[in-house]
Design a protein around this motif. Structure first.
Motif, mmCIF file in Angstrom:
data_model
loop_
_atom_site.group_PDB
_atom_site.id
_atom_site.type_symbol
_atom_site.label_atom_id
_atom_site.label_comp_id
_atom_site.label_asym_id
_atom_site.label_seq_id
_atom_site.Cartn_x
_atom_site.Cartn_y
_atom_site.Cartn_z
ATOM 1 N N THR A 97 0.817 -1.225 0.000
ATOM 2 C CA THR A 97 0.000 0.000 0.000
ATOM 3 C C THR A 97 0.847 1.269 0.000
ATOM 4 N N LEU A 98 1.977 1.252 0.696
ATOM 5 C CA LEU A 98 2.772 2.480 0.798
ATOM 6 C C LEU A 98 3.773 2.649 -0.343
ATOM 7 N N TYR A 99 4.181 1.522 -0.939
ATOM 8 C CA TYR A 99 5.265 1.642 -1.918
ATOM 9 C C TYR A 99 4.912 1.167 -3.322
ATOM 10 N N ARG A 100 3.852 0.389 -3.465
ATOM 11 C CA ARG A 100 3.585 -0.131 -4.810
ATOM 12 C C ARG A 100 2.226 0.292 -5.346
ATOM 13 N N SER A 101 1.439 0.989 -4.520
ATOM 14 C CA SER A 101 0.080 1.291 -4.971
ATOM 15 C C SER A 101 0.064 2.442 -5.977
ATOM 16 N N GLN A 102 -0.841 2.313 -6.949
ATOM 17 C CA GLN A 102 -1.004 3.348 -7.968
ATOM 18 C C GLN A 102 -1.530 4.629 -7.319
ATOM 19 N N GLU A 103 -2.324 4.426 -6.252
ATOM 20 C CA GLU A 103 -2.924 5.577 -5.580
ATOM 21 C C GLU A 103 -1.836 6.489 -5.000
ATOM 22 N N VAL A 104 -0.773 5.868 -4.486
ATOM 23 C CA VAL A 104 0.317 6.684 -3.924
ATOM 24 C C VAL A 104 0.972 7.507 -5.038
ATOM 25 N N SER A 105 1.186 6.874 -6.197
ATOM 26 C CA SER A 105 1.789 7.608 -7.319
ATOM 27 C C SER A 105 0.919 8.816 -7.664
ATOM 28 N N PHE A 106 -0.400 8.604 -7.643
ATOM 29 C CA PHE A 106 -1.317 9.706 -7.954
ATOM 30 C C PHE A 106 -1.224 10.797 -6.883
ATOM 31 N N ASP A 126 -5.474 3.333 6.063
ATOM 32 C CA ASP A 126 -6.069 2.414 5.100
ATOM 33 C C ASP A 126 -5.536 0.996 5.344
ATOM 34 N N ASN A 127 -4.214 0.923 5.425
ATOM 35 C CA ASN A 127 -3.534 -0.350 5.575
ATOM 36 C C ASN A 127 -3.855 -1.026 6.913
ATOM 37 N N PHE A 128 -3.857 -0.226 7.981
ATOM 38 C CA PHE A 128 -4.069 -0.777 9.327
ATOM 39 C C PHE A 128 -5.456 -1.431 9.419
ATOM 40 N N PHE A 129 -6.469 -0.730 8.904
ATOM 41 C CA PHE A 129 -7.813 -1.301 8.975
ATOM 42 C C PHE A 129 -7.962 -2.492 8.040
ATOM 43 N N TYR A 130 -7.277 -2.416 6.902
ATOM 44 C CA TYR A 130 -7.375 -3.497 5.925
ATOM 45 C C TYR A 130 -6.750 -4.779 6.463
ATOM 46 N N SER A 131 -5.546 -4.659 7.025
ATOM 47 C CA SER A 131 -4.827 -5.886 7.378
ATOM 48 C C SER A 131 -5.100 -6.360 8.796
ATOM 49 N N SER A 132 -5.717 -5.513 9.638
ATOM 50 C CA SER A 132 -5.870 -5.916 11.038
ATOM 51 C C SER A 132 -7.308 -6.185 11.447
ATOM 52 N N SER A 133 -8.281 -5.957 10.542
ATOM 53 C CA SER A 133 -9.672 -6.041 10.985
ATOM 54 C C SER A 133 -10.060 -7.450 11.444
ATOM 55 N N LYS A 170 -7.742 -6.674 -10.699
ATOM 56 C CA LYS A 170 -6.978 -5.421 -10.651
ATOM 57 C C LYS A 170 -5.822 -5.512 -9.648
ATOM 58 N N GLU A 171 -5.914 -6.462 -8.709
ATOM 59 C CA GLU A 171 -4.902 -6.537 -7.651
ATOM 60 C C GLU A 171 -3.731 -7.405 -8.105
ATOM 61 N N LYS A 172 -2.540 -6.807 -8.128
ATOM 62 C CA LYS A 172 -1.384 -7.568 -8.605
ATOM 63 C C LYS A 172 -0.688 -8.309 -7.467
ATOM 64 N N ASN A 173 -0.964 -7.891 -6.225
ATOM 65 C CA ASN A 173 -0.238 -8.456 -5.098
ATOM 66 C C ASN A 173 -0.994 -9.660 -4.518
ATOM 67 N N PRO A 174 -0.430 -10.878 -4.644
ATOM 68 C CA PRO A 174 -1.147 -12.063 -4.162
ATOM 69 C C PRO A 174 -1.416 -12.028 -2.651
ATOM 70 N N ILE A 175 -0.545 -11.315 -1.909
ATOM 71 C CA ILE A 175 -0.736 -11.252 -0.451
ATOM 72 C C ILE A 175 -2.013 -10.485 -0.132
ATOM 73 N N ARG A 176 -2.240 -9.418 -0.872
ATOM 74 C CA ARG A 176 -3.460 -8.631 -0.622
ATOM 75 C C ARG A 176 -4.699 -9.424 -1.017
ATOM 76 N N VAL A 177 -4.569 -10.214 -2.096
ATOM 77 C CA VAL A 177 -5.712 -11.056 -2.498
ATOM 78 C C VAL A 177 -6.000 -12.060 -1.382
ATOM 79 N N ALA A 178 -4.924 -12.660 -0.845
ATOM 80 C CA ALA A 178 -5.094 -13.689 0.190
ATOM 81 C C ALA A 178 -5.473 -13.101 1.543
ATOM 82 N N SER A 179 -5.488 -11.758 1.667
ATOM 83 C CA SER A 179 -5.916 -11.190 2.947
ATOM 84 C C SER A 179 -7.162 -10.327 2.756
#
Lengths: 563, 235
Positions: free
Chosen positions: A92-101, A119-126, A480-489
């Motif tokens: 989320t902090l280094y590879r997301s397109q949103e950060v580039s924008f 964003d990340n904290f709620f996504y990965s810790s909920s 749209k999600e390229k990161n398998p870790i995010r898909v699996a979480s």
């Protein structure tokens, strides 16, 4: 502040629109999420209350030891939240397109960092938070605590505890990204793995649970006393210890001794959040640039890993369609460090598990205890297979990614593609499940019919879990999600994992009574009555085939959806 | 040949494509025009089997794309509006991958790749991973993939977006050559000068409906009038 609120507002609105979209599919998806997550939370609540009651009333371990065990569990929880945040933060902090924008907008880097961290904290810790809150409720209900206690503990103790884990993760990550540009990602990942394993090893060496139990039990029956002098000095600096101490003193009504631990947690959390903000202001942009540069430079310099027979254009191993799918999947896996690194970690965990089982004396003389030991080992095998399935099988269809058009517009049958994914997921999982089961059951009790029955059950468990994760992964596919870790979480993945746990719970329930009878005949009467094993094996086979049929039917149907 | 018979596509209450019927004869170069959000890409996704029509049928060389998809898909090449590739594969690996999907033996794919390297000038980056490609490189790679199996039909969504003038010229020349070889081309684009230069026939779509069709021949040329027609009709 205005732009920060604006971006957070847009993100919240987009999330709410997605959740509350008015159509039947979203309604059923949300309803099933509520039912399964709710069911899971209720199950955790009762489990926590029963375990608390058992340890304090039946096993009489005393409140001090109970809270020390809780502290160790909280340590594992802390590391899980910490690692989860670190892995997802990288995406989320280094590879997301949103950060580039956002980087191209007139918003300060510290604010971008804050937006993405929240964003990340709620996504990965909920999911972990839900689990933790349910356990806390179960624990509190045993002590008959008032409602405001939960409110206070959740928001002022538990949330700061999780935030500390998350903030530490992101601070470490920023430092690591800077270092990674010098030593390379592979070395860095190896160092992180070694450090985390070593820290965990040292923690359990220092706390030494066995010695702690022996020391406390010398005072039996006065085990409810406070034996703080037994705590090694180092653990007193750890947040999990502060939470455990807060709980110990507060449930005993001694708020004077509880409040310092709450204050310590809360102030540490505030200090770390401020520190993270300051560090981000100084280093986030720099580390983001370093990560971008590292990505841009990673390709041309490396010669990379070669494997002649898996290279495109060499002689085909199978028919052309199967051959190119296999080779594509292989190279996409090999060239994505998060994939093979996670696989190696999981395999390491499997080895640790087998070595642990081998070093334990699990050949017991009491039939019910032997049955429990068998079920625990079998359940853990199932849990490992479920975890591997979730991490590698669930994202399989999502990993077709935006490039799925190339397959969809080709004369490749989608049914064939689905079965290809199933076969090449099931085969390795079956192998892992069988090695785990045969090795662990043989080490426990080398009875051929027991090993055979366990091996057959394991094969069906692998079949059910592979098909469940592939079917659900197709249903919840995020191209749209390229990161398998995010898909699996993702939410869909969490839901699938909970369904896997329900399935494993059913498998264990089917085994309980017949297995106890089998061990009674084997241990007490000296004659093994294999008939006790046939029935449950057949029922598990039928249950697994049902899961396989349902999941595969859904998967084959939804893979044809509009792309 | 491409045929759409009373094709409709709805997304909930939104009608993206509304009862479209078209018949494009073999060897014809068909230009599909329309403002943003008119339904061009949806029509192309219906034609290539990426979307299922709510009603109606899409035929490629006589095969229904949804009920008889494999023979239909064998006969066309597709260039999507966004040239997504697998970032971790090289261009050459991607071309081998696509060739395999079309059941082409690897030695045939190898020969085709060598000829496509010359046509699209992709030799200097074909062995780099796609994550390093610019938009133009991706576009050229996707065009190469679409031509790999010598399709009888080409379905192209915005073929020259992101291409430099030289690459755009190469693409236009290739498409002209393909038309002379008898390949049917269905092309969606916003660039009206390309349509005037290349297409035999055009259709304009607006709000999911075909609002205008016109044929260009030796005796009846657009002669720069297409822009006026387009602007007038899509007001």
């Amino acid at each position: 502040m205005r732009e920060l609120l604006l971006v957070l507002n847009v993100k919240a609105a987009s999330f709410l629109k997605q959740v509350f979209r008015l159509n039947w599919q979203t309604f059923f998806k949300n309803l099933s999420s509520v039912l399964i997550f709710g069911g899971f939370a209720v199950a955790m609540f009762f489990f926590s209350r029963s375990v608390t009651a058992y340890l304090l009333e039946q096993a009489h371990i005393g409140q001090f030891l109970f809270h020390r065990f809780l502290s160790m569990l909280l340590y594992v929880f802390f590391i899980t939240v910490n690692l989860g945040n670190m892995i997802v933060c990288y995406a989320t902090l280094y590879r997301s397109q949103e950060v580039s924008f956002l980087m191209s907008m007139p918003i300060s880097h510290a604010k971008i960092f804050l937006i993405k961290f929240v964003d990340n904290f709620f996504y990965s810790s909920s999911t972990l938070a839900l689990m933790g809150f349910s356990v806390l409720l179960g624990y509190g209900s045993y002590f008959d605590l008032p409602w405001y206690y939960y409110f206070f503990t959740v928001f002022f103790v538990f949330l700061p505890f999780m935030l500390i884990a998350g903030v530490v993760a992101v601070i470490v990550l920023m430092a690591l990204i800077k270092v990674a540009s010098r030593i390379g990602v592979r070395w860095l990942l190896a160092i992180i793995t070694t450090v985390y394993l070593s820290v965990t090893y040292v923690y359990f060496r220092i706390t030494n649970p066995v010695q702690l139990v022996q020391e406390v039990m010398k005072h039996y029956p006065n085990v409810n006393e406070y034996f703080g002098y037994l705590d090694p000095p180092l653990v007193q600096y750890l947040p999990n210890h502060w939470v455990a101490e807060f709980l110990y003193w507060s449930v005993n009504g001694n708020y004077d001794r509880a409040i310092p631990y709450f204050s310590l947690l809360f102030l540490t959390m505030l200090a770390l959040v401020v520190a993270a903000g300051l560090i981000a202001r100084r280093f986030y942009y720099e580390s983001w640039l370093a990560a971008s540069d590292a990505r841009a430079m990673s390709g041309p310099k490396r010669r990379g890993f070669r494997l002649r027979f898996m290279e495109f254009g060499t002689s085909a191993l199978f028919k052309p369609q199967t051959d190119v799918l296999l080779k594509r999947d292989f190279w996409l896996f090999i060239r994505e460090p998060s994939q093979w690194l996670h696989l190696m970690l999981l395999l390491l965990l499997l080895m640790v598990f087998l070595v642990s089982v081998g070093s334990l004396e699990l050949n017991l003389t009491q039939p019910s205890m032997q049955a429990v030991a068998f079920l625990v080992v079998f359940l853990f095998n199932g849990f490992l297979v479920a975890s591997i399935s979730l991490r590698f099988v669930f994202p399989a269809v999502s990993l077709e990614s935006d490039s799925f058009w190339s397959v969809r517009a080709s004369p490749m049958s989608l049914k064939k593609l689905y079965w290809h994914k199933f076969i090449f997921s099931f085969a390795p999982l079956l192998l892992v499940a069988e090695i785990l089961t045969i090795a662990s059951v043989s080490m426990m009790r080398d009875t051929p019919e027991l090993v055979a029955a366990a091996a057959v059950c394991s094969a069906f468990v692998a079949l059910a879990l592979t098909s469940l994760n592939l079917g659900a992964g197709t249903y919840f596919a995020v191209f749209k999600e390229k990161n398998p870790i995010r898909v699996a979480s993702s939410q869909g993945a969490s839901l699938t994992f909970l369904v896997s746990m329900v399935y494993l719970g059913l498998v264990v329930t089917i085994l309980v009574v017949p297995l106890s009878r089998y061990f009674e005949s084997l241990i007490l009467r000296g004659s093994s009555q294999s008939a006790w094993l046939f029935g449950p094996t057949a029922v598990i086979a039928m249950l697994s085939i049902l899961v396989f049929t349902l999941s595969t039917t859904i998967g084959l149907k939804v893979i044809k959806r509009d792309y | 040949m491409i045929e759409l018979k009373n094709v409709t596509k709805k997304f909930g209450s939104l009608v993206a494509v509304n009862d479209i019927s078209l018949r494009i004869e073999p060897g014809q170069f068909f230009g599909f025009l329309g403002p943003n959000g008119a339904g061009k890409t949806t029509t192309i996704k219906l034609l290539t089997g990426l979307y299922e029509p709510t009603s109606g049928t899409c035929l490629i060389n006589g095969h229904d794309v949804h009920w008889d998809p494999l023979p239909a898909k064998r006969s066309f090449g597709y260039v999507p509006d966004q040239p997504y590739l697998y970032d971790k594969l090289t261009g050459r690996e991607f071309l081998y991958f696509v060739g395999g999907l079309f059941n082409m033996p690897s030695d045939v794919v190898k020969q085709k790749i060598e000829s496509l390297i010359d046509v699209f000038e992709i030799g200097h980056f074909i062995d780099k991973r796609a994550e390093e490609y610019s938009q133009g490189m991706r576009q050229r790679m996707v065009l190469s993939a679409a031509l790999l199996h010598d399709p009888k039909v080409l379905i192209i969504d915005e073929p020259v977006v992101g291409l430099d003038p030289r690459s755009a010229r190469v693409v236009k020349d290739t498409l002209k050559l393909k038309t002379r070889e008898g390949v049917t081309i269905f092309m969606s684009t916003h660039l009206l000068e390309i349509v005037e230069e290349l297409c035999d026939r055009i259709a304009i779509i607006k709000d999911g409906r075909i609002i205008h069709e016109e044929v260009q021949s030796e005796s009846r040329k657009f002669d720069g009038q297409l822009e006026n027609i387009f602007l007038e009709l899509t007001k």
